[in-house]
Design a protein around this motif. Structure first.
Motif, PDB file in Angstrom:
ATOM      1  N   LEU A 123      -2.634  -3.109   5.718  1.00 12.19           N
ATOM      2  CA  LEU A 123      -2.472  -3.532   4.325  1.00 12.19           C
ATOM      3  C   LEU A 123      -3.562  -4.541   3.992  1.00 12.19           C
ATOM      4  O   LEU A 123      -3.803  -5.476   4.774  1.00 12.19           O
ATOM      5  CB  LEU A 123      -1.097  -4.172   4.099  1.00 12.19           C
ATOM      6  CG  LEU A 123       0.116  -3.252   4.236  1.00 12.19           C
ATOM      7  CD1 LEU A 123       1.401  -4.033   3.938  1.00 12.19           C
ATOM      8  CD2 LEU A 123       0.005  -2.048   3.301  1.00 12.19           C
ATOM      9  N   ASN A 124      -4.163  -4.385   2.835  1.00 14.21           N
ATOM     10  CA  ASN A 124      -5.209  -5.313   2.412  1.00 14.21           C
ATOM     11  C   ASN A 124      -4.553  -6.557   1.793  1.00 14.21           C
ATOM     12  O   ASN A 124      -3.723  -6.433   0.884  1.00 14.21           O
ATOM     13  CB  ASN A 124      -6.111  -4.617   1.391  1.00 14.21           C
ATOM     14  CG  ASN A 124      -7.419  -5.343   1.203  1.00 14.21           C
ATOM     15  OD1 ASN A 124      -7.677  -6.358   1.850  1.00 14.21           O
ATOM     16  ND2 ASN A 124      -8.239  -4.842   0.304  1.00 14.21           N
ATOM     17  N   VAL A 125      -4.907  -7.738   2.309  1.00 16.95           N
ATOM     18  CA  VAL A 125      -4.283  -8.980   1.829  1.00 16.95           C
ATOM     19  C   VAL A 125      -5.360 -10.027   1.557  1.00 16.95           C
ATOM     20  O   VAL A 125      -6.494  -9.905   2.002  1.00 16.95           O
ATOM     21  CB  VAL A 125      -3.288  -9.556   2.871  1.00 16.95           C
ATOM     22  CG1 VAL A 125      -2.135  -8.612   3.124  1.00 16.95           C
ATOM     23  CG2 VAL A 125      -4.005  -9.909   4.179  1.00 16.95           C
ATOM     24  N   GLU A 161      -3.318   0.034   0.953  1.00 13.14           N
ATOM     25  CA  GLU A 161      -3.477   0.785   2.209  1.00 13.14           C
ATOM     26  C   GLU A 161      -4.948   0.928   2.583  1.00 13.14           C
ATOM     27  O   GLU A 161      -5.763   1.328   1.759  1.00 13.14           O
ATOM     28  CB  GLU A 161      -2.873   2.192   2.110  1.00 13.14           C
ATOM     29  CG  GLU A 161      -1.374   2.204   1.990  1.00 13.14           C
ATOM     30  CD  GLU A 161      -0.933   2.402   0.562  1.00 13.14           C
ATOM     31  OE1 GLU A 161      -1.739   2.112  -0.348  1.00 13.14           O
ATOM     32  OE2 GLU A 161       0.204   2.833   0.352  1.00 13.14           O
ATOM     33  N   LYS A 162      -5.241   0.606   3.842  1.00 17.03           N
ATOM     34  CA  LYS A 162      -6.620   0.722   4.317  1.00 17.03           C
ATOM     35  C   LYS A 162      -6.569   1.424   5.669  1.00 17.03           C
ATOM     36  O   LYS A 162      -6.002   0.909   6.632  1.00 17.03           O
ATOM     37  CB  LYS A 162      -7.207  -0.697   4.448  1.00 17.03           C
ATOM     38  CG  LYS A 162      -8.458  -0.815   5.263  1.00 17.03           C
ATOM     39  CD  LYS A 162      -9.659  -1.022   4.365  1.00 17.03           C
ATOM     40  CE  LYS A 162     -10.935  -1.329   5.145  1.00 17.03           C
ATOM     41  NZ  LYS A 162     -11.331  -0.316   6.115  1.00 17.03           N
ATOM     42  N   ALA A 163      -7.164   2.640   5.727  1.00 13.12           N
ATOM     43  CA  ALA A 163      -7.120   3.417   6.968  1.00 13.12           C
ATOM     44  C   ALA A 163      -8.168   2.911   7.951  1.00 13.12           C
ATOM     45  O   ALA A 163      -9.254   2.475   7.564  1.00 13.12           O
ATOM     46  CB  ALA A 163      -7.357   4.890   6.654  1.00 13.12           C
ATOM     47  N   ILE A 186      -0.363  -9.587  -1.033  1.00 13.00           N
ATOM     48  CA  ILE A 186      -0.782  -8.181  -0.917  1.00 13.00           C
ATOM     49  C   ILE A 186      -1.672  -7.845  -2.112  1.00 13.00           C
ATOM     50  O   ILE A 186      -1.302  -8.085  -3.263  1.00 13.00           O
ATOM     51  CB  ILE A 186       0.443  -7.235  -0.959  1.00 13.00           C
ATOM     52  CG1 ILE A 186       1.539  -7.713  -0.003  1.00 13.00           C
ATOM     53  CG2 ILE A 186       0.027  -5.790  -0.708  1.00 13.00           C
ATOM     54  CD1 ILE A 186       1.420  -7.331   1.404  1.00 13.00           C
ATOM     55  N   LYS A 187      -2.862  -7.276  -1.820  1.00 12.30           N
ATOM     56  CA  LYS A 187      -3.766  -6.881  -2.907  1.00 12.30           C
ATOM     57  C   LYS A 187      -3.315  -5.553  -3.528  1.00 12.30           C
ATOM     58  O   LYS A 187      -2.521  -4.815  -2.928  1.00 12.30           O
ATOM     59  CB  LYS A 187      -5.175  -6.716  -2.364  1.00 12.30           C
ATOM     60  CG  LYS A 187      -5.886  -8.021  -2.024  1.00 12.30           C
ATOM     61  CD  LYS A 187      -7.272  -7.678  -1.495  1.00 12.30           C
ATOM     62  CE  LYS A 187      -8.191  -8.866  -1.426  1.00 12.30           C
ATOM     63  NZ  LYS A 187      -9.489  -8.488  -0.839  1.00 12.30           N
ATOM     64  N   LEU A 213      -7.394 -10.332   9.725  1.00 13.18           N
ATOM     65  CA  LEU A 213      -6.002 -10.704   9.438  1.00 13.18           C
ATOM     66  C   LEU A 213      -5.244  -9.668   8.606  1.00 13.18           C
ATOM     67  O   LEU A 213      -4.209  -9.979   8.025  1.00 13.18           O
ATOM     68  CB  LEU A 213      -5.959 -12.074   8.753  1.00 13.18           C
ATOM     69  CG  LEU A 213      -6.402 -13.232   9.658  1.00 13.18           C
ATOM     70  CD1 LEU A 213      -6.447 -14.525   8.880  1.00 13.18           C
ATOM     71  CD2 LEU A 213      -5.480 -13.383  10.856  1.00 13.18           C
ATOM     72  N   LEU A 214      -5.763  -8.451   8.551  1.00 15.90           N
ATOM     73  CA  LEU A 214      -5.017  -7.431   7.804  1.00 15.90           C
ATOM     74  C   LEU A 214      -3.863  -6.940   8.681  1.00 15.90           C
ATOM     75  O   LEU A 214      -4.074  -6.513   9.825  1.00 15.90           O
ATOM     76  CB  LEU A 214      -5.921  -6.267   7.408  1.00 15.90           C
ATOM     77  CG  LEU A 214      -7.137  -6.637   6.548  1.00 15.90           C
ATOM     78  CD1 LEU A 214      -7.789  -5.370   5.982  1.00 15.90           C
ATOM     79  CD2 LEU A 214      -6.784  -7.589   5.417  1.00 15.90           C
TER      80      LEU A 214
END
Ligand code: ZN
Length: 435
Positions: free
Chosen positions: A102-104, A93-95, A88-89, A171-172
Protein backbone atom coordinates in the motif's frame (compact mmCIF):
# COMPACT_ATOMS: atom_id res chain seq x y z
CA UNK A 1 -8.41 2.85 41.61
CA UNK A 2 -5.47 3.33 39.20
CA UNK A 3 -6.25 -0.05 37.65
CA UNK A 4 -9.85 0.96 36.86
CA UNK A 5 -8.71 4.31 35.50
CA UNK A 6 -6.06 2.71 33.28
CA UNK A 7 -8.51 0.09 31.96
CA UNK A 8 -10.96 2.86 31.07
CA UNK A 9 -8.13 4.85 29.44
CA UNK A 10 -7.14 1.80 27.34
CA UNK A 11 -10.78 1.29 26.30
CA UNK A 12 -10.95 4.94 25.21
CA UNK A 13 -7.69 4.76 23.24
CA UNK A 14 -8.39 1.36 21.68
CA UNK A 15 -11.76 2.67 20.47
CA UNK A 16 -9.99 5.71 18.96
CA UNK A 17 -7.58 4.59 16.22
CA UNK A 18 -8.03 8.00 14.52
CA UNK A 19 -9.16 11.51 15.50
CA UNK A 20 -12.54 10.79 13.84
CA UNK A 21 -13.07 7.81 16.13
CA UNK A 22 -11.98 9.77 19.22
CA UNK A 23 -14.65 12.38 18.47
CA UNK A 24 -17.27 9.65 17.96
CA UNK A 25 -16.39 8.12 21.35
CA UNK A 26 -16.60 11.53 23.07
CA UNK A 27 -19.91 12.26 21.32
CA UNK A 28 -21.33 8.99 22.64
CA UNK A 29 -20.23 9.83 26.21
CA UNK A 30 -21.65 13.34 25.99
CA UNK A 31 -24.97 12.11 24.54
CA UNK A 32 -25.24 9.62 27.41
CA UNK A 33 -24.61 12.42 29.91
CA UNK A 34 -27.47 14.45 28.37
CA UNK A 35 -25.43 16.95 26.31
CA UNK A 36 -26.99 18.34 23.12
CA UNK A 37 -25.15 18.68 19.83
CA UNK A 38 -25.14 22.13 18.22
CA UNK A 39 -24.48 22.63 14.52
CA UNK A 40 -22.30 25.53 13.38
CA UNK A 41 -24.67 26.17 10.48
CA UNK A 42 -27.75 26.58 12.68
CA UNK A 43 -28.88 29.06 15.35
CA UNK A 44 -27.98 28.11 18.92
CA UNK A 45 -30.53 28.26 21.74
CA UNK A 46 -28.62 28.05 24.99
CA UNK A 47 -30.21 27.71 28.40
CA UNK A 48 -28.71 28.04 31.89
CA UNK A 49 -27.96 24.57 33.23
CA UNK A 50 -27.67 23.13 29.70
CA UNK A 51 -24.74 21.06 28.41
CA UNK A 52 -23.77 21.32 24.72
CA UNK A 53 -21.12 20.30 22.23
CA UNK A 54 -20.10 21.24 18.72
CA UNK A 55 -18.05 19.17 16.25
CA UNK A 56 -16.00 20.46 13.33
CA UNK A 57 -14.87 18.21 10.46
CA UNK A 58 -15.81 15.14 12.50
CA UNK A 59 -12.35 15.35 14.11
CA UNK A 60 -12.43 18.32 16.55
CA UNK A 61 -14.91 18.82 19.39
CA UNK A 62 -15.77 21.52 21.93
CA UNK A 63 -18.12 20.72 24.84
CA UNK A 64 -19.34 23.25 27.42
CA UNK A 65 -21.88 23.69 30.20
CA UNK A 66 -23.85 26.85 30.95
CA UNK A 67 -23.89 27.47 34.72
CA UNK A 68 -27.26 27.99 36.42
CA UNK A 69 -25.89 30.95 38.36
CA UNK A 70 -23.65 33.95 37.58
CA UNK A 71 -20.25 33.16 36.07
CA UNK A 72 -17.07 35.10 35.44
CA UNK A 73 -15.09 33.61 32.59
CA UNK A 74 -14.19 30.40 30.77
CA UNK A 75 -12.11 27.57 32.23
CA UNK A 76 -10.76 25.78 29.15
CA UNK A 77 -8.73 22.59 28.82
CA UNK A 78 -7.47 22.19 25.23
CA UNK A 79 -5.85 18.98 23.97
CA UNK A 80 -5.49 17.20 20.62
CA UNK A 81 -6.82 13.91 19.30
CA UNK A 82 -4.50 13.29 16.32
CA UNK A 83 -1.30 11.22 16.56
CA UNK A 84 1.60 10.55 14.18
CA UNK A 85 0.77 7.75 11.74
CA UNK A 86 0.93 6.77 8.08
CA UNK A 87 -1.86 8.04 5.83
CA UNK A 88 -3.00 5.87 2.92
CA UNK A 89 -2.55 7.65 -0.42
CA UNK A 90 -5.09 7.60 -3.23
CA UNK A 91 -4.68 4.62 -5.64
CA UNK A 92 -2.71 2.79 -2.94
CA UNK A 93 -2.00 -0.63 -4.44
CA UNK A 94 1.57 -0.94 -5.65
CA UNK A 95 2.73 -4.24 -7.17
CA UNK A 96 6.24 -5.57 -6.55
CA UNK A 97 6.68 -8.98 -8.20
CA UNK A 98 4.01 -11.16 -6.62
CA UNK A 99 3.56 -8.77 -3.70
CA UNK A 100 1.13 -5.91 -3.37
CA UNK A 101 2.02 -3.04 -1.04
CA UNK A 102 0.00 0.00 0.00
CA UNK A 103 1.31 3.44 -0.88
CA UNK A 104 1.46 5.66 2.23
CA UNK A 105 2.90 8.98 3.39
CA UNK A 106 3.77 10.11 6.88
CA UNK A 107 1.42 12.16 9.05
CA UNK A 108 3.48 13.95 11.71
CA UNK A 109 6.99 13.11 12.96
CA UNK A 110 7.77 9.68 14.39
CA UNK A 111 10.54 7.13 14.95
CA UNK A 112 9.86 4.83 12.00
CA UNK A 113 11.38 1.73 13.60
CA UNK A 114 8.45 1.59 16.05
CA UNK A 115 6.12 0.76 13.14
CA UNK A 116 8.12 -2.19 11.79
CA UNK A 117 7.37 -5.90 12.24
CA UNK A 118 4.08 -5.57 14.07
CA UNK A 119 0.49 -6.17 13.01
CA UNK A 120 -1.19 -3.02 11.70
CA UNK A 121 -4.59 -2.25 10.31
CA UNK A 122 -6.51 0.60 8.67
CA UNK A 123 -9.12 3.03 10.03
CA UNK A 124 -10.56 6.44 9.18
CA UNK A 125 -13.65 7.90 7.54
CA UNK A 126 -15.31 7.43 4.17
CA UNK A 127 -17.85 9.57 2.32
CA UNK A 128 -20.62 8.02 0.24
CA UNK A 129 -23.85 8.93 -1.52
CA UNK A 130 -27.22 8.14 -0.01
CA UNK A 131 -30.38 9.48 -1.59
CA UNK A 132 -29.53 13.00 -2.69
CA UNK A 133 -26.88 13.50 0.00
CA UNK A 134 -23.19 12.91 0.61
CA UNK A 135 -22.75 11.32 4.01
CA UNK A 136 -19.85 10.30 6.28
CA UNK A 137 -19.23 6.98 7.97
CA UNK A 138 -16.37 5.81 10.18
CA UNK A 139 -14.53 2.69 9.12
CA UNK A 140 -12.14 0.36 10.87
CA UNK A 141 -10.80 -2.96 9.64
CA UNK A 142 -11.02 -5.08 12.79
CA UNK A 143 -8.21 -7.50 12.10
CA UNK A 144 -4.47 -7.60 11.44
CA UNK A 145 -4.33 -6.42 7.83
CA UNK A 146 -0.87 -5.15 6.90
CA UNK A 147 2.71 -5.18 8.21
CA UNK A 148 5.91 -3.28 7.39
CA UNK A 149 8.68 -5.92 7.41
CA UNK A 150 12.21 -4.83 8.32
CA UNK A 151 15.24 -6.01 6.36
CA UNK A 152 17.08 -8.98 7.91
CA UNK A 153 20.38 -8.13 9.58
CA UNK A 154 22.17 -10.66 7.31
CA UNK A 155 21.63 -8.37 4.33
CA UNK A 156 21.74 -5.12 6.28
CA UNK A 157 24.75 -5.55 8.55
CA UNK A 158 24.95 -1.85 9.42
CA UNK A 159 21.42 -1.70 10.83
CA UNK A 160 22.52 -1.49 14.48
CA UNK A 161 24.85 1.43 13.76
CA UNK A 162 21.94 3.78 13.12
CA UNK A 163 18.57 3.52 11.46
CA UNK A 164 17.57 5.76 8.63
CA UNK A 165 15.06 5.08 5.89
CA UNK A 166 12.81 6.66 3.31
CA UNK A 167 9.05 6.29 3.53
CA UNK A 168 8.48 5.78 -0.20
CA UNK A 169 11.12 3.05 -0.52
CA UNK A 170 11.24 1.28 2.81
CA UNK A 171 8.01 1.84 4.74
CA UNK A 172 5.24 0.73 2.41
CA UNK A 173 3.23 -1.94 4.24
CA UNK A 174 2.79 -5.38 2.69
CA UNK A 175 -0.89 -5.90 1.88
CA UNK A 176 -1.21 -9.15 -0.07
CA UNK A 177 -0.25 -11.19 -3.11
CA UNK A 178 -1.43 -10.62 -6.68
CA UNK A 179 -4.21 -8.29 -5.58
CA UNK A 180 -6.16 -6.49 -8.30
CA UNK A 181 -6.04 -2.68 -8.40
CA UNK A 182 -9.13 -1.38 -6.59
CA UNK A 183 -9.34 -4.33 -4.23
CA UNK A 184 -8.27 -2.20 -1.25
CA UNK A 185 -11.11 0.27 -1.88
CA UNK A 186 -13.46 -2.71 -2.14
CA UNK A 187 -12.24 -4.07 1.17
CA UNK A 188 -12.71 -0.68 2.86
CA UNK A 189 -16.20 -0.35 1.35
CA UNK A 190 -17.10 -3.79 2.69
CA UNK A 191 -15.74 -2.93 6.16
CA UNK A 192 -17.85 0.24 6.09
CA UNK A 193 -20.95 -1.71 4.99
CA UNK A 194 -21.04 0.02 1.58
CA UNK A 195 -21.31 -1.48 -1.92
CA UNK A 196 -18.14 -1.90 -4.00
CA UNK A 197 -17.38 1.40 -5.72
CA UNK A 198 -19.51 3.28 -3.21
CA UNK A 199 -16.74 5.39 -1.65
CA UNK A 200 -16.59 8.98 -2.93
CA UNK A 201 -13.74 10.15 -0.70
CA UNK A 202 -11.76 8.94 2.30
CA UNK A 203 -9.19 9.76 4.99
CA UNK A 204 -7.55 6.49 6.03
CA UNK A 205 -4.61 5.79 8.33
CA UNK A 206 -2.59 2.84 9.56
CA UNK A 207 -2.96 2.08 13.25
CA UNK A 208 -1.04 -0.14 15.65
CA UNK A 209 -3.08 -3.19 16.74
CA UNK A 210 -1.16 -3.78 19.97
CA UNK A 211 -3.38 -3.54 23.06
CA UNK A 212 -2.64 -1.51 26.18
CA UNK A 213 -0.42 -3.05 28.88
CA UNK A 214 0.26 -2.40 32.58
CA UNK A 215 3.77 -3.61 33.42
CA UNK A 216 6.84 -3.26 35.71
CA UNK A 217 7.81 -4.80 39.08
CA UNK A 218 4.76 -3.28 40.80
CA UNK A 219 2.72 -2.47 37.70
CA UNK A 220 4.21 1.04 37.71
CA UNK A 221 4.03 1.65 33.97
CA UNK A 222 1.45 1.66 31.19
CA UNK A 223 2.06 1.38 27.45
CA UNK A 224 -0.23 1.84 24.46
CA UNK A 225 -0.21 3.80 21.19
CA UNK A 226 -1.49 7.42 21.00
CA UNK A 227 -0.97 8.28 24.70
CA UNK A 228 0.08 11.61 23.18
CA UNK A 229 -2.41 13.07 23.36
CA UNK A 230 -5.41 10.83 24.07
CA UNK A 231 -4.30 10.47 27.70
CA UNK A 232 -4.90 14.22 28.17
CA UNK A 233 -8.08 14.15 26.04
CA UNK A 234 -9.47 11.38 28.25
CA UNK A 235 -8.48 13.06 31.54
CA UNK A 236 -9.95 16.38 30.38
CA UNK A 237 -13.26 14.71 29.43
CA UNK A 238 -13.50 12.85 32.74
CA UNK A 239 -12.68 15.98 34.76
CA UNK A 240 -15.19 18.00 32.71
CA UNK A 241 -18.02 15.50 33.20
CA UNK A 242 -17.32 15.02 36.93
CA UNK A 243 -16.90 18.71 37.86
CA UNK A 244 -19.58 20.41 39.93
CA UNK A 245 -20.83 23.88 39.01
CA UNK A 246 -18.53 26.72 40.02
CA UNK A 247 -18.39 30.41 39.11
CA UNK A 248 -17.02 29.78 35.61
CA UNK A 249 -18.13 28.20 32.34
CA UNK A 250 -16.23 24.93 31.77
CA UNK A 251 -14.99 24.14 28.22
CA UNK A 252 -13.56 20.79 27.08
CA UNK A 253 -11.81 21.53 23.77
CA UNK A 254 -10.14 18.96 21.53
CA UNK A 255 -8.37 20.09 18.36
CA UNK A 256 -7.18 18.01 15.39
CA UNK A 257 -3.98 18.37 13.34
CA UNK A 258 -1.60 19.38 16.15
CA UNK A 259 0.95 16.96 14.73
CA UNK A 260 1.07 18.78 11.40
CA UNK A 261 1.12 22.38 12.62
CA UNK A 262 -2.53 23.10 13.66
CA UNK A 263 -3.19 25.36 10.63
CA UNK A 264 -6.43 23.73 9.51
CA UNK A 265 -10.09 24.64 10.02
CA UNK A 266 -10.27 22.08 12.86
CA UNK A 267 -6.82 22.87 14.32
CA UNK A 268 -5.74 25.14 17.20
CA UNK A 269 -4.71 27.81 14.68
CA UNK A 270 -8.31 28.15 13.47
CA UNK A 271 -11.00 30.38 15.03
CA UNK A 272 -13.01 27.27 16.10
CA UNK A 273 -12.61 27.95 19.84
CA UNK A 274 -13.01 31.73 19.53
CA UNK A 275 -16.12 31.32 17.34
CA UNK A 276 -17.63 28.96 19.91
CA UNK A 277 -16.91 31.21 22.92
CA UNK A 278 -18.29 34.24 21.07
CA UNK A 279 -21.45 32.34 20.15
CA UNK A 280 -21.90 31.28 23.78
CA UNK A 281 -21.79 34.96 24.86
CA UNK A 282 -24.12 36.01 22.02
CA UNK A 283 -26.48 33.11 22.80
CA UNK A 284 -26.72 34.26 26.41
CA UNK A 285 -27.35 37.86 25.31
CA UNK A 286 -24.13 39.17 26.82
CA UNK A 287 -23.37 42.83 26.06
CA UNK A 288 -20.92 43.30 23.15
CA UNK A 289 -18.12 43.91 25.65
CA UNK A 290 -19.13 40.83 27.65
CA UNK A 291 -16.89 38.40 25.75
CA UNK A 292 -13.78 40.54 26.22
CA UNK A 293 -14.53 41.18 29.88
CA UNK A 294 -15.02 37.49 30.51
CA UNK A 295 -11.81 36.66 28.66
CA UNK A 296 -9.82 38.70 31.20
CA UNK A 297 -11.14 36.32 33.87
CA UNK A 298 -10.62 33.16 31.82
CA UNK A 299 -7.87 30.57 31.97
CA UNK A 300 -6.73 28.01 29.42
CA UNK A 301 -4.80 24.85 30.09
CA UNK A 302 -3.05 23.45 27.03
CA UNK A 303 -2.80 19.76 27.93
CA UNK A 304 -0.28 17.73 25.94
CA UNK A 305 2.16 15.14 27.21
CA UNK A 306 5.72 15.95 28.31
CA UNK A 307 9.03 14.09 27.96
CA UNK A 308 9.82 12.18 31.14
CA UNK A 309 13.38 11.53 32.30
CA UNK A 310 14.65 8.65 30.14
CA UNK A 311 16.43 5.85 32.06
CA UNK A 312 19.05 5.41 29.33
CA UNK A 313 19.47 9.05 28.26
CA UNK A 314 19.50 11.26 31.39
CA UNK A 315 21.89 13.66 29.61
CA UNK A 316 19.09 14.60 27.16
CA UNK A 317 17.00 16.16 29.95
CA UNK A 318 17.26 19.57 31.58
CA UNK A 319 19.36 19.02 34.73
CA UNK A 320 16.79 20.61 37.09
CA UNK A 321 13.38 20.25 35.34
CA UNK A 322 13.12 16.58 34.44
CA UNK A 323 9.69 15.15 35.23
CA UNK A 324 9.30 11.56 36.35
CA UNK A 325 6.64 9.02 35.43
CA UNK A 326 4.12 8.79 38.31
CA UNK A 327 5.28 12.21 39.58
CA UNK A 328 2.00 14.02 38.87
CA UNK A 329 1.02 16.80 36.47
CA UNK A 330 3.85 18.51 34.59
CA UNK A 331 4.01 22.29 34.06
CA UNK A 332 5.95 22.94 30.83
CA UNK A 333 8.15 26.03 30.44
CA UNK A 334 9.97 27.57 27.50
CA UNK A 335 11.58 31.03 27.32
CA UNK A 336 10.57 31.25 23.64
CA UNK A 337 6.95 30.70 24.77
CA UNK A 338 6.66 27.54 22.69
CA UNK A 339 5.11 26.43 25.98
CA UNK A 340 2.96 29.23 27.34
CA UNK A 341 3.42 28.77 31.10
CA UNK A 342 4.61 31.98 32.77
CA UNK A 343 4.88 33.05 36.40
CA UNK A 344 1.21 34.06 36.71
CA UNK A 345 -0.08 30.90 35.01
CA UNK A 346 2.19 28.69 37.16
CA UNK A 347 1.03 30.39 40.37
CA UNK A 348 -2.67 30.02 39.49
CA UNK A 349 -2.52 26.47 38.15
CA UNK A 350 -0.23 25.38 41.00
CA UNK A 351 -2.81 26.60 43.54
CA UNK A 352 -5.58 24.66 41.78
CA UNK A 353 -3.49 21.46 41.86
CA UNK A 354 -2.80 22.03 45.55
CA UNK A 355 -6.57 22.21 46.17
CA UNK A 356 -6.93 18.88 44.35
CA UNK A 357 -4.03 17.27 46.25
CA UNK A 358 -2.22 16.63 42.95
CA UNK A 359 1.61 16.82 42.85
CA UNK A 360 3.09 19.20 40.27
CA UNK A 361 6.48 18.88 38.59
CA UNK A 362 8.22 20.99 35.97
CA UNK A 363 9.61 20.46 32.49
CA UNK A 364 11.93 22.60 30.41
CA UNK A 365 13.91 21.59 27.34
CA UNK A 366 17.64 20.91 27.74
CA UNK A 367 19.05 24.37 26.91
CA UNK A 368 20.94 23.06 23.87
CA UNK A 369 18.15 20.88 22.45
CA UNK A 370 15.29 22.63 20.65
CA UNK A 371 12.55 20.21 21.81
CA UNK A 372 8.93 20.32 20.77
CA UNK A 373 6.01 22.65 20.82
CA UNK A 374 2.27 22.31 21.19
CA UNK A 375 -1.09 23.99 20.69
CA UNK A 376 -1.17 26.46 23.61
CA UNK A 377 0.81 29.25 21.98
CA UNK A 378 -0.98 28.70 18.64
CA UNK A 379 -4.43 28.86 20.24
CA UNK A 380 -3.39 31.97 22.22
CA UNK A 381 -3.32 33.86 18.90
CA UNK A 382 -7.07 33.23 18.64
CA UNK A 383 -8.16 33.27 22.29
CA UNK A 384 -5.83 35.43 24.38
CA UNK A 385 -6.14 34.64 28.08
CA UNK A 386 -3.85 33.34 30.81
CA UNK A 387 -2.57 29.94 29.71
CA UNK A 388 -0.46 27.16 31.22
CA UNK A 389 1.07 24.32 29.23
CA UNK A 390 0.80 21.07 31.11
CA UNK A 391 0.96 17.34 30.41
CA UNK A 392 1.87 13.96 31.85
CA UNK A 393 5.39 12.57 31.70
CA UNK A 394 5.92 9.89 29.08
CA UNK A 395 8.70 7.97 27.33
CA UNK A 396 9.08 7.27 23.60
CA UNK A 397 6.76 10.10 22.58
CA UNK A 398 5.47 9.63 18.99
CA UNK A 399 6.51 5.97 18.94
CA UNK A 400 3.66 3.72 17.81
CA UNK A 401 3.70 2.32 21.39
CA UNK A 402 4.31 4.92 24.11
CA UNK A 403 4.93 4.57 27.86
CA UNK A 404 3.66 6.56 30.86
CA UNK A 405 3.16 6.21 34.62
CA UNK A 406 0.28 4.08 35.94
CA UNK A 407 -0.71 6.71 38.54
CA UNK A 408 -0.66 9.83 36.39
CA UNK A 409 -3.98 9.62 34.51
CA UNK A 410 -5.86 9.72 37.83
CA UNK A 411 -3.78 12.75 38.90
CA UNK A 412 -4.72 14.64 35.74
CA UNK A 413 -8.42 13.76 36.08
CA UNK A 414 -8.39 15.20 39.64
CA UNK A 415 -6.52 18.32 38.51
CA UNK A 416 -8.91 18.84 35.55
CA UNK A 417 -11.96 18.41 37.80
CA UNK A 418 -10.63 20.98 40.30
CA UNK A 419 -9.72 23.31 37.43
CA UNK A 420 -13.22 23.14 35.92
CA UNK A 421 -14.76 23.86 39.35
CA UNK A 422 -12.55 26.94 39.82
CA UNK A 423 -12.86 30.49 38.59
CA UNK A 424 -9.89 32.82 38.05
CA UNK A 425 -10.98 36.44 38.38
CA UNK A 426 -8.67 39.29 37.41
CA UNK A 427 -9.21 41.55 40.39
CA UNK A 428 -6.52 44.15 39.68
CA UNK A 429 -3.28 44.65 37.80
CA UNK A 430 -1.33 41.41 38.25
CA UNK A 431 -3.86 40.32 40.86
CA UNK A 432 -6.13 37.30 40.66
CA UNK A 433 -8.85 35.96 42.89
CA UNK A 434 -9.21 32.18 42.84
CA UNK A 435 -12.80 31.10 43.49
ZN1 ZN B 1 0.94 15.99 21.62
Amino acid sequence: MDETVNRALFDFIEASPTAFHAVAVMKRELDLAGYRQLLEGKDWRLLPGGGYYVIRNGSALIAFRIPEGAWNGFQIVASHDDSPAFKIKENPEKAEGPYVKLNVEKYGGMPYASWLDRPLSVAGRVLYREGGRIRTRLVRVERDLVLIPSLAIHINKEVNKGFSCQVQKELLPLYGEKTEPGSFAEQIAEAAGLPAGGILGSDLYLYNRQKGSVWGREGEFISIGRLDDLQCVYASLRGFLEAKEGRSLPVHCVFDNEEVGSSTKQGAGSPFLRDTLLRICEGLSDSPAGYRRRLASSFMVSADNAHGLHPNYPEKSCPTNRPLLNGGVVLKYSASQRYTTDGAAAAIFGEICKRAGVPVQTYANHSDIAGGSTLGHISSGQVACNCADIGLAELAMHSSYETAGAKDTAYLISAARAFYESSVVESGYGEYKLL
